[in-house]
Design an enzyme around this catalytic site. Structure first.
Site, PDB file in Angstrom:
ATOM      1  N   HIS A 148     -25.625 -58.170-128.156  1.00 25.10           N
ATOM      2  CA  HIS A 148     -26.061 -58.496-126.801  1.00 25.10           C
ATOM      3  C   HIS A 148     -27.226 -57.585-126.378  1.00 25.10           C
ATOM      4  O   HIS A 148     -28.294 -58.050-125.983  1.00 25.10           O
ATOM      5  CB  HIS A 148     -24.882 -58.334-125.838  1.00 25.10           C
ATOM      6  CG  HIS A 148     -25.206 -58.621-124.401  1.00 25.10           C
ATOM      7  ND1 HIS A 148     -24.897 -59.816-123.794  1.00 25.10           N
ATOM      8  CD2 HIS A 148     -25.817 -57.869-123.447  1.00 25.10           C
ATOM      9  CE1 HIS A 148     -25.313 -59.784-122.537  1.00 25.10           C
ATOM     10  NE2 HIS A 148     -25.870 -58.615-122.301  1.00 25.10           N
ATOM     11  N   GLU A 149     -27.009 -56.287-126.494  1.00 27.10           N
ATOM     12  CA  GLU A 149     -28.050 -55.348-126.059  1.00 27.10           C
ATOM     13  C   GLU A 149     -29.281 -55.435-126.957  1.00 27.10           C
ATOM     14  O   GLU A 149     -30.403 -55.253-126.495  1.00 27.10           O
ATOM     15  CB  GLU A 149     -27.495 -53.919-126.006  1.00 27.10           C
ATOM     16  CG  GLU A 149     -26.295 -53.725-125.069  1.00 27.10           C
ATOM     17  CD  GLU A 149     -26.510 -54.229-123.644  1.00 27.10           C
ATOM     18  OE1 GLU A 149     -27.665 -54.245-123.174  1.00 27.10           O
ATOM     19  OE2 GLU A 149     -25.506 -54.616-122.996  1.00 27.10           O
ATOM     20  N   HIS A 209     -31.513 -58.036-125.562  1.00 24.48           N
ATOM     21  CA  HIS A 209     -32.349 -57.482-124.487  1.00 24.48           C
ATOM     22  C   HIS A 209     -33.501 -56.669-125.097  1.00 24.48           C
ATOM     23  O   HIS A 209     -34.645 -56.741-124.648  1.00 24.48           O
ATOM     24  CB  HIS A 209     -31.531 -56.527-123.603  1.00 24.48           C
ATOM     25  CG  HIS A 209     -30.605 -57.195-122.626  1.00 24.48           C
ATOM     26  ND1 HIS A 209     -31.049 -58.038-121.640  1.00 24.48           N
ATOM     27  CD2 HIS A 209     -29.256 -57.115-122.468  1.00 24.48           C
ATOM     28  CE1 HIS A 209     -30.009 -58.455-120.909  1.00 24.48           C
ATOM     29  NE2 HIS A 209     -28.906 -57.913-121.402  1.00 24.48           N
ATOM     30  N   GLU A 212     -31.061 -61.839-119.360  1.00 28.90           N
ATOM     31  CA  GLU A 212     -29.703 -62.150-119.825  1.00 28.90           C
ATOM     32  C   GLU A 212     -29.724 -63.328-120.795  1.00 28.90           C
ATOM     33  O   GLU A 212     -28.863 -63.431-121.666  1.00 28.90           O
ATOM     34  CB  GLU A 212     -28.818 -62.440-118.603  1.00 28.90           C
ATOM     35  CG  GLU A 212     -27.392 -61.966-118.720  1.00 28.90           C
ATOM     36  CD  GLU A 212     -27.257 -60.490-119.082  1.00 28.90           C
ATOM     37  OE1 GLU A 212     -26.420 -60.193-119.949  1.00 28.90           O
ATOM     38  OE2 GLU A 212     -27.982 -59.638-118.524  1.00 28.90           O
TER      39      GLU A 212
HETATM   40 ZN    ZN Z   1     -26.955 -58.072-120.535  1.00 28.33          ZN
END
Ligand code: ZN
Length: 509
Positions: free
Chosen positions: A262-263, A266, A301
């Protein structure tokens, strides 16, 4: 005054915000507990310096002169957008009275401390008087920013420009109608086996594996690093230094792995911003005061959810990489195959806690919070009635009886830090990710072929071309129209969830 003078002023603001981010990163990863007080002063000083530099006469004059200089350029020219965004931010911050800003900054610290105590004792009444002030400050902010229909629109414009209370109502109604029946079918179906996720997974090996997967999907370790924190996050100090964190539990594998993916999503976004935009307003959120290249919280996101879910929770991903995971944790995974693992990490079932929610129930947590925030801000719900309202919605939406305030209304940190209007970004990210993936797959066959063989470069270059490189040049919907032919719409997301759950559970949905 020339464009060069404008660029120099804004580059200084960007440098200050990057320095601020480094202090923030350090305070969440490395700083010993004793450093809290002096660090909060350093952060306040640098924030004030960024504000003073942005609102100084010299910056205003340089921006005005630059506005005249770029006015003949095409409407979406990068240079023109740079100046217009700076002008917008100056106007925005000028509207917020200094006393209100000070009150908000001070309130954050005491409200957060009260929330920590209230959550530990599972007692909402400890937090209530502070939350009443947080709502009061949010209303005053909305009035200062200005809005046409609903005060919530003003608050959302900070994080997700273009989205309103009304547009969210439409989006949420579509999601509810689309996801509700799928959730019903899945809840009635037999749950996949997942016991092995709670065996022993040595943390050092989790770290090595998470880092390997982040690099594999395209996170550049020459311009990044992975650390261990309680709350995972990504933070960048220009595209050349983009850091991520994840959390590790020795007896539960998923958070480290999916947190890192997830990170990393980003991080890949920030690392992919056009180098020419470094130290400009196209890599600086001047309204929110963050040194960030992504266009909105929701767009950001979308990239993390895309890598976490569409890539990391796919069958192909585990068909390719499960053998490596099994080799890393032979004791815990000796009796598991890739198909069993894939199904386990995609199981869906209603729960109380947002951060632990699966893909199917996650958006219900967001809808609930957004409805509550709207009602608090427009005064139709009083803070004292909040726990009761919260518990009633959880019962009607997810069929669960909330056992206590800690597992209910007190679970999230956001309100205690004066953030109202940010929850919708998670759902917007989910919707946007599916929309981008649908087009990427359709238009570029090499992407699907790459996902099936472990080559993630075609996906990354498509995202770089259509999203990452543009930084903050276009609005979120401009990006979507350019890349997918239409503004944000929930169809592809609902279709994706339906397909995924039918596949995982082997039932018709
Ligand atoms: Zn996030």
């Amino acid at each position: 005054m020339s464009y060069a003078a404008f660029s120099e002023r804004l580059a200084t603001v960007n440098d200050l915000l990057n320095a601020l981010s480094i202090l923030t990163w350090d305070s969440r990863t490395m700083m010993p507990p004793g450093g809290v007080e002096s660090r909060s002063k350093q952060i306040a000083t640098l924030t004030a310096a960024a504000r003073d530099t942005l609102l100084a006469d010299e910056t205003r004059k340089a921006t005005d002169a630059a506005l005249r200089e770029v006015s003949s350029l095409p409407e979406d020219d990068a240079k023109r957008r740079c100046v217009e965004q700076a002008a917008h931010a100056i106007a925005f911050h000028s509207r917020i009275p200094g006393a209100l800003q000070k009150r908000r900054a001070e309130l954050k610290t005491v409200a957060n401390a009260a929330w920590i105590k209230a959550r530990a004792q599972s007692d909402f009444s400890i937090f209530q008087p502070y939350l009443e002030q947080v709502v009061e400050v949010a209303r005053a902010y909305a009035d200062a920013i200005g809005y046409e229909k609903h005060p919530y629109d003003a608050l959302m414009s900070i994080y997700e420009p273009g989205e309103t209370a009304e547009s969210l109502t439409t989006l949420f109604a579509a999601l509810r109608a689309g996801i509700g029946p799928v959730l019903k079918a899945v809840t009635a179906a037999e749950q996949p086996r997942a016991d092995f996720l709670e065996r022993t997974y040595p943390v050092d090996r989790q770290h090595a594996f998470a880092l390997k997967m982040a690099a594999l999907i395209g996170y550049d370790l020459n311009r990044g690093r992975l650390d261990n924190t309680v709350h995972p996050f990504e933070i960048s100090f220009t595209r050349n230094d983009v850091r991520i964190t994840t959390r590790f539990y020795e007896n539960y594998l998923p958070p480290s792995l999916f947190g890192a993916l997830h990170e990393a999503g980003h991080g890949i976004y920030e690392q992919g911003v056009d180098p020419a935009y470094t130290r400009t307003p196209l890599a600086t959120d001047l309204v929110g005061y963050y040194a960030v290249g992504g266009v909105s919280f929701g767009a950001h996101e979308s990239q993390s959810r895309l890598y976490e879910n569409h890539v990391g929770r796919s069958r192909a991903f585990w068909r390719l990489h499960f053998a490596d995971l099994q080799k890393t944790f032979p004791e815990a995974l000796h009796d598991v195959d890739h198909e069993t693992f894939y199904r386990a990490v995609n199981r869906a079932r209603p729960g109380y806690i947002r951060v632990e929610a699966d893909e199917l129930t996650y958006d219900f947590h967001i809808m609930l919070r957004t409805e509550i925030e709207k009602s608090l801000v427009d005064g139709s719900l009083a803070v004292k009635d909040l726990p009761e309202a919260w518990n009633a919605i959880i019962k009607s939406e997810l069929g669960l009886v909330v056992p206590n305030d800690a597992k209910g209304v007190l679970q999230d940190i956001h309100w205690s830090t004066c953030q109202i209007g940010t929850f919708c970004n998670y759902t917007i990210g989910n919707v946007m990710a599916a929309q981008l993936m649908e087009t990427a797959r359709k238009t570029t066959p090499a992407i699907q072929a790459g996902l099936e063989t472990g080559d993630y470069a075609p996906l990354q270059s498509w995202l770089a071309e259509h999203v990452h490189q543009h930084g903050r040049r276009f609005t979120r919907d401009e990006l979507l129209v350019k890349s997918t032919g239409r503004a944000l719409e929930p169809g592809p997301y609902i279709a994706y969830l339906r397909g995924k759950m039918a596949d995982v559970y082997g039932v018709a949905v």
